[in-house]
Write an enzyme that holds these catalytic residues in place. Structure first.
Site, PDB file in Angstrom:
ATOM      1  N   SER A   1      65.972  28.120  22.448  1.00 15.74           N
ATOM      2  CA  SER A   1      66.258  27.196  23.713  1.00 15.74           C
ATOM      3  C   SER A   1      65.995  25.828  23.276  1.00 15.74           C
ATOM      4  CB  SER A   1      65.756  27.643  24.839  1.00 15.74           C
ATOM      5  OG  SER A   1      65.778  26.626  25.933  1.00 15.74           O
TER       6      SER A   1
ATOM      7  N   TYR B   1      59.774  30.857  30.836  1.00  9.76           N
ATOM      8  CA  TYR B   1      61.064  30.834  30.093  1.00  9.76           C
ATOM      9  C   TYR B   1      60.462  29.858  28.948  1.00  9.76           C
ATOM     10  CZ  TYR B   1      65.770  30.097  28.672  1.00  9.76           C
ATOM     11  OH  TYR B   1      66.875  30.054  28.001  1.00  9.76           O
TER      12      TYR B   1
END
Length: 260
Positions: A146, A159
Site C-alpha cells: 500500500s 493498517y
C-alpha cells in the site's frame, strides 16, 4: 543461450484474499491470461462462485477455504490447491481487511488482528510455499502492499503498521532469495475502490477525510479499480526471467483538466 530457462508453460497461481476486491480481480485477470488459479479466503462461498464463473469462461480455477492467520488452514489450502492444479508457481498475498483507528485509540486486539492477517498471513504463506519454489529454482511471490507503507495516513494505525511490515518483509525476502531463481515483489496500490473499510460510519469517515485533505492525501477524487491492481500483478509475473519488477506502485490518474 539465455541466462535463465523460460517460465514453464503452466504456472498455477495461489491467491490469498480472493473472495472480493483486488484478490478476486487478480483471479479473473490471470485466469483470462491462461493461468490456473487457486482462490482462497475465509468467505469460501464467494471464492467458489468466482471459480465457477472463471470455469464457465473457459479458465481453470479451484476454490478452497483459507484463513491466513491459521497455519493449519494455510497448509491444508496449499496441499489441496497443489493436488488440484500442480505445484504453485506464483503466490499473490493479498488477504486483509481495514479497520480505522488512531494509534492511541484503536483497540489493541483489533490492532493485533490486523497484523496477524496482513503481515503474519504473508509470512505463513512464504513459510509454506517458498521452500518448494526454491527447490524448483523459480517462482514469483507477490505481496499487495500500500502507498500507506511509504506515506502513512492518519486514522489507519493498524493498517499502516501492517503494510509497512509487509513491504519490509518482501524487501528482506528479495535479498534472502537472491540467486535462488525466486522473485519477491511488491505491488503497491494507491487509493483503490474496494469493499475494505466500507462498513465505517460517516462519523468515522468524515473526520478521516478531513485529516487526509489537511495532510495532502486527497489530491483528487479519482480512485483506482481493483482491475488496475490486477493488471500490475499480471505485468510482474509476465516479466521474463532474468528481470525483476521489484516494486510496482499504481496511482489513480487525475481527472482531465478542462481545456480553455
Amino acid at each position: 543461450m539465455p541466462r535463465f530457462p523460460s517460465h514453464p508453460a503452466r504456472r498455477p497461481v495461489l491467491i490469498a484474499g480472493a473472495s472480493s476486491g483486488i484478490g478476486a480481480a487478480t483471479g479473473v485477470t490471470l485466469a483470462e491470461l491462461g493461468y490456473p488459479v487457486a482462490l482462497g479466503a475465509r468467505r469460501v462461498e464467494q471464492c467458489e462462485e468466482l471459480a465457477g464463473k472463471i470455469r464457465a469462461e473457459g479458465g481453470e480455477a479451484f476454490a478452497y477455504r483459507l484463513d491466513v492467520t491459521d497455519g493449519a488452514s494455510v497448509d491444508e489450502f496449499v496441499t489441496a490447491a497443489e493436488k488440484a492444479l500442480g505445484p504453485i508457481e506464483i503466490v499473490v498475498s493479498g488477504a486483509g481487511d481495514l479497520e480505522f483507528g488512531q494509534a492511541h485509540t484503536i483497540d489493541p486486539d483489533v490492532f493485533d488482528q490486523q497484523l496477524r492477517v496482513h503481515l503474519g498471513g504473508a509470512q505463513r504463506l512464504a513459510h509454506r510455499l517458498l521452500p518448494g519454489m526454491i527447490d524448483r529454482q523459480r517462482g514469483d511471490f507477490i505481496v499487495i502492499g500500500s502507498d500507506c507503507a511509504d506515506r502513512p495516513r492518519p486514522g489507519m494505525a493498524a493498517y499502516n503498521a501492517a503494510k509497512v511490515g509487509v513491504e519490509a518483509l518482501a524487501r528482506q525476502m528479495r535479498m534472502e532469495l537472491e540467486g535462488t531463481g525466486v522473485r519477491a515483489s511488491v505491488v503497491r496500490p494507491g487509493q483503490t475502490l474496494t469493499g475494505m473499510g466500507m462498513n465505517a460510519t460517516p462519523e468515522v469517515v468524515g473526520p478521516l477525510l478531513e485529516d487526509w485533505e489537511k495532510w495532502g492525501f486527497a489530491r483528487h477524487p479519482h480512485f483506482l479499480r481493483a482491475a488496475d491492481i490486477a493488471a500490475a500483478v499480471a505485468a510482474v509475473v509476465a516479466t521474463p526471467r532474468g528481470a525483476h519488477l521489484v516494486l510496482v506502485e499504481v496511482q489513480p490518474e487525475a481527472p482531465l483538466k478542462e481545456t480553455p
